[in-house]
Design a protein around this motif. Structure first.
Motif, short mmCIF file in Angstrom:
data_model
loop_
_atom_site.label_atom_id
_atom_site.label_comp_id
_atom_site.label_asym_id
_atom_site.label_seq_id
_atom_site.Cartn_x
_atom_site.Cartn_y
_atom_site.Cartn_z
N ASP A 21 0.87 -1.21 -0.10
CA ASP A 21 -0.17 -0.05 0.05
C ASP A 21 0.87 1.17 0.05
OD1 ASP A 21 -2.26 -1.55 -0.05
OD2 ASP A 21 -2.72 -1.54 2.08
N LYS A 22 1.83 1.13 0.92
CA LYS A 22 2.68 2.50 1.09
C LYS A 22 3.27 2.55 -0.35
CE LYS A 22 5.69 2.85 4.28
NZ LYS A 22 6.49 2.95 5.30
N ALA A 23 3.95 1.41 -1.22
CA ALA A 23 4.77 1.55 -2.15
C ALA A 23 3.99 1.89 -3.39
CB ALA A 23 5.40 0.16 -2.54
N MET A 24 2.55 1.90 -3.35
CA MET A 24 1.79 2.15 -4.72
C MET A 24 1.71 3.75 -4.56
SD MET A 24 0.99 -0.70 -6.48
CE MET A 24 1.09 -2.37 -6.36
N ARG A 25 1.60 4.40 -3.41
CA ARG A 25 1.39 5.65 -3.38
C ARG A 25 2.44 6.30 -4.07
NH1 ARG A 25 2.08 8.23 0.24
NH2 ARG A 25 0.45 9.82 -0.21
N HIS A 26 3.86 5.76 -4.26
CA HIS A 26 4.58 6.66 -4.95
C HIS A 26 4.76 6.58 -6.59
CE1 HIS A 26 7.68 7.33 -1.59
NE2 HIS A 26 6.81 6.21 -1.03
N ARG A 27 3.68 5.76 -6.99
CA ARG A 27 3.65 5.62 -8.49
C ARG A 27 4.79 5.29 -9.29
NH1 ARG A 27 -0.73 5.96 -7.18
NH2 ARG A 27 -2.43 7.57 -6.86
N ARG A 28 5.87 4.91 -8.67
CA ARG A 28 7.11 4.27 -9.36
C ARG A 28 7.18 2.84 -9.22
NH1 ARG A 28 12.05 6.21 -6.78
NH2 ARG A 28 10.87 7.03 -4.94
N SER A 29 6.69 2.08 -10.12
CA SER A 29 6.45 0.91 -10.02
C SER A 29 8.01 -0.05 -10.49
CB SER A 29 5.32 0.29 -11.13
OG SER A 29 5.14 -1.16 -10.97
N GLY A 30 7.96 -1.12 -10.13
CA GLY A 30 9.15 -1.83 -10.40
C GLY A 30 8.73 -3.27 -10.03
N PRO A 31 9.82 -4.32 -10.60
CA PRO A 31 9.64 -5.67 -10.55
C PRO A 31 9.28 -6.30 -9.45
CG PRO A 31 11.56 -4.92 -11.91
CD PRO A 31 11.19 -3.92 -11.21
N TYR A 32 9.99 -5.62 -8.49
CA TYR A 32 9.62 -6.17 -6.91
C TYR A 32 8.36 -5.90 -6.36
CZ TYR A 32 14.72 -7.25 -6.47
OH TYR A 32 15.98 -7.65 -6.48
N GLN A 33 7.83 -4.66 -6.79
CA GLN A 33 6.52 -4.35 -6.26
C GLN A 33 5.36 -5.08 -7.17
OE1 GLN A 33 5.78 0.43 -6.00
NE2 GLN A 33 8.04 0.03 -7.09
N VAL A 34 5.82 -5.32 -8.17
CA VAL A 34 4.82 -6.09 -9.10
C VAL A 34 4.57 -7.64 -8.69
CG1 VAL A 34 4.13 -7.09 -11.43
CG2 VAL A 34 4.78 -4.67 -11.28
N GLN A 35 5.82 -8.13 -8.41
CA GLN A 35 5.84 -9.51 -7.79
C GLN A 35 5.10 -9.52 -6.39
OE1 GLN A 35 9.62 -12.07 -8.64
NE2 GLN A 35 10.23 -9.84 -9.19
N ALA A 36 5.26 -8.54 -5.81
CA ALA A 36 4.92 -8.41 -4.53
C ALA A 36 3.27 -8.35 -4.51
CB ALA A 36 5.26 -7.31 -3.50
N ALA A 37 2.73 -7.41 -5.56
CA ALA A 37 1.37 -7.47 -5.64
C ALA A 37 0.72 -8.66 -6.12
CB ALA A 37 1.10 -6.41 -6.74
N ILE A 38 1.27 -9.56 -6.87
CA ILE A 38 1.02 -10.76 -7.26
C ILE A 38 0.82 -11.76 -6.01
CG2 ILE A 38 1.46 -12.89 -8.64
CD1 ILE A 38 2.62 -11.08 -10.79
#
Lengths: 425, 122
Positions: free
Chosen positions: A284-301
């Motif tokens: 939730d915290k990471a998404m607010r930055h609107r700077r996606s990356g591979p770790y965030q996407v894998q974490a979202a999955i």
């Protein structure tokens, strides 16, 4: 404070270690000297702390003491090494503590720890040496513990770590404060290394999962440490979240015989909700930055799996989209293969099979490819072709666990013809 | 009078506790809590997730949202208690008991100006 309970001392030494060894490395510019200085300081702490209680700032205490002991050794000619430039040894350790707070420059703290981690993932080192070195130097695990986690002999691990240290000593480690670009490059390398440490533990088969799970816990500890140093970095949040969410399933991933239990079959009540909550909060915290990356996407999955109370609650449409985003960031046939599993749930096995056909040349030796392909074929009722694919998968399996994994799929598909998730475990 | 007892400790150190040590500390703390609960003096108790999961809102105009905990100190807020006490001395006694169960770190004691019991199932 119970004087014979030393658990707090162990914890204090472990948690102070990255900062203290990092500062000593900056000071002596030599990994062996830094490590030895820290060990000496620990020995003194074990003598002094049970009597005097913990110092106000354990890391500062250890740095000061370690520094002084090493400088004394150099002066007495015990060590063949020039004295550091700013030589301010304090001879009387008892008075040291009051002065420490003023004398230690806290501004180095972040870069010291980052440098220490960065030294361990030097580009000249193969991955296995990087991980071993980090666990030894940064985490302070004993050679014996590391050897056990890697399932090799202590002598072999000792040699691996010695080789790595030699290579690092010969390399040019930069000691000036890094600029913004360099700092972020270091962060990327260090994050990748922490991910490797985690994977060593996570990819263990059932019979060794118990032995290797400390690697997962240590990786999480290092990820949290890194995130505290760089608390606005969304990719570090993503990395930490990913590790937490994956590790949350640890208790459900293997049966009593050490056989893998597929995601769909896992007892979800065994998932660790506290770790999941922390992982979800970080995403939730990471998404607010609107700077996606591979770790965030894998974490979202991983989060979408974690949020599903029952397998049929899984939001495969979102997972498909996220794998699509990951394909753009890090094109790889393995990611496409994972995406195809999501596609099979959303659009059916026909579309999924079409998606993986072009991957065949690149994945011709990858057992999962044939396992997944066999599953899709079976769901389409093309049982003979499925059987051929499964046989190929079993032939390619590297371990008995992998072979058992495929056999389980076959059994499951025999049992029910509903579309199923093949990959996740 | 209600008081909050805020628990500060070095998060790195607590994060380095072994599972067994962590469990034994929690067990000792719950013994202290049980005693208070029997007297009807124990309000909600929380242990918080790591500070890395924290977000700070600075009440400017417009408000600014930041990552991480509000204060960058050596010790972090790891949890809190709400306890009933007639005066500061009584609460200090409770804090001492808790401190015996879990040595190290700091408790910040501060009177509570507004309290909402809430009704969530924790």
């Amino acid at each position: 404070m119970s004087m014979n309970d030393t658990a707090w001392i162990d914890a204090a030494l472990t948690s102070a270690r990255p900062q203290a060894v990092g500062a000593l490395l900056r000071y002596f510019r030599n990994l062996d000297t830094a490590e030895e200085a820290f060990q000496n300081a620990c020995l003194r702490a074990l003598k002094s702390w049970p009597q005097n209680g913990p110092p106000r700032d354990p890391a500062a205490w250890l740095i000061m003491v370690g520094r002084n002991v090493a400088i004394d050794d150099i002066r007495r000619g015990k060590k063949q090494q020039p004295l550091p430039d700013d030589d301010q040894a304090i001879s009387d350790l008892d008075d040291a503590e009051d002065e420490i707070a003023e004398r230690l420059d806290g501004s180095h703290y972040r870069d010291d720890i980052l440098r220490l981690l960065f030294v361990c993932c030097h580009k000249d080192l193969p991955a296995t040496q990087q991980i071993a070195l980090a666990l030894r130097i940064v985490s302070g695990l004993s050679v014996k513990q590391i050897a056990r986690a890697f399932l090799v002999s202590e002598a072999a691990m000792e040699q691996r770590i010695t080789r790595a240290k030699t290579r690092v000593a010969d390399a040019n480690v930069p000691f000036e404060t890094p600029g913004a670009v360099e700092r972020s490059e270091r962060l990327v390398s260090v994050a990748a290394m922490i991910y490797l440490i985690f994977n060593e533990g996570y990819s263990a088969s059932g019979d060794t999962a118990e032995i290797r799970s400390p690697l997962c816990e240590e990786a999480i500890r290092l990820a949290r440490l890194l995130l505290r140093l760089f608390q606005s970095e969304p990719e570090i949040m993503g990395l930490t979240a990913l590790l937490l969410l994956q590790h949350a399933r640890a208790a459900a991933r293997f049966d009593a015989d050490g056989q893998v239990i597929l995601l769909d079959d896992q007892d979800r009540s065994l998932w660790n909700q506290k770790l999941i909550a922390e992982g979800l909060a970080l995403i939730d915290k990471a998404m607010r930055h609107r700077r996606s990356g591979p770790y965030q996407v894998q974490a979202a999955i991983a989060a979408l799996h974690a949020r599903a109370e029952k397998p049929e609650d899984t939001d495969w449409t979102q997972i498909d989209l996220l794998y699509g985003a990951l394909e753009v960031m890090q094109p790889s046939p393995v990611i496409t293969l994972n995406r195809a599993v999501a596609v099979s749930k959303v659009k059916g096995p026909e579309a999924a099979l079409e998606m993986i056909e072009p991957l065949a040349p690149r994945l011709s030796n990858y057992f999962h490819y044939f396992g997944v392909r066999g599953a899709f074929l079976m769901q389409l009722g093309r049982n003979e072709e499925a059987r051929i694919a499964f046989d190929r998968a079993i032939a390619l399996a590297n371990t008995t666990a992998e072979a058992a994994h495929i056999r389980m799929h076959i059994d499951r598909l025999m049992r029910d013809s509903k579309p199923r998730n093949v990959k996740a475990k | 009078m209600l008081y909050a007892i805020l628990c500060y400790h070095d998060e790195d150190m607590v994060g380095s506790w072994s599972k067994e040590h962590d469990a034994s500390v929690m067990q000792k703390l719950s013994a202290v809590q049980d005693k208070l609960a029997k007297q009807g003096r124990l309000g909600p108790v929380a242990r918080l997730l790591p500070t890395t999961a924290a977000t700070t809102l600075r009440k400017e105009n417009p408000p600014v949202v930041l990552d991480g905990p509000f204060a960058e100190t050596k010790e972090q807020l790891l949890g809190f208690y709400l306890v009933e006490g007639k005066n500061l001395d009584e609460v200090l006694d409770i804090a001492r008991d808790l401190g015996e169960a879990n040595p190290g770190g700091t408790y910040e004691i501060r009177p509570v100006g507004y309290f909402n019991q809430g009704g969530t199932k924790a």
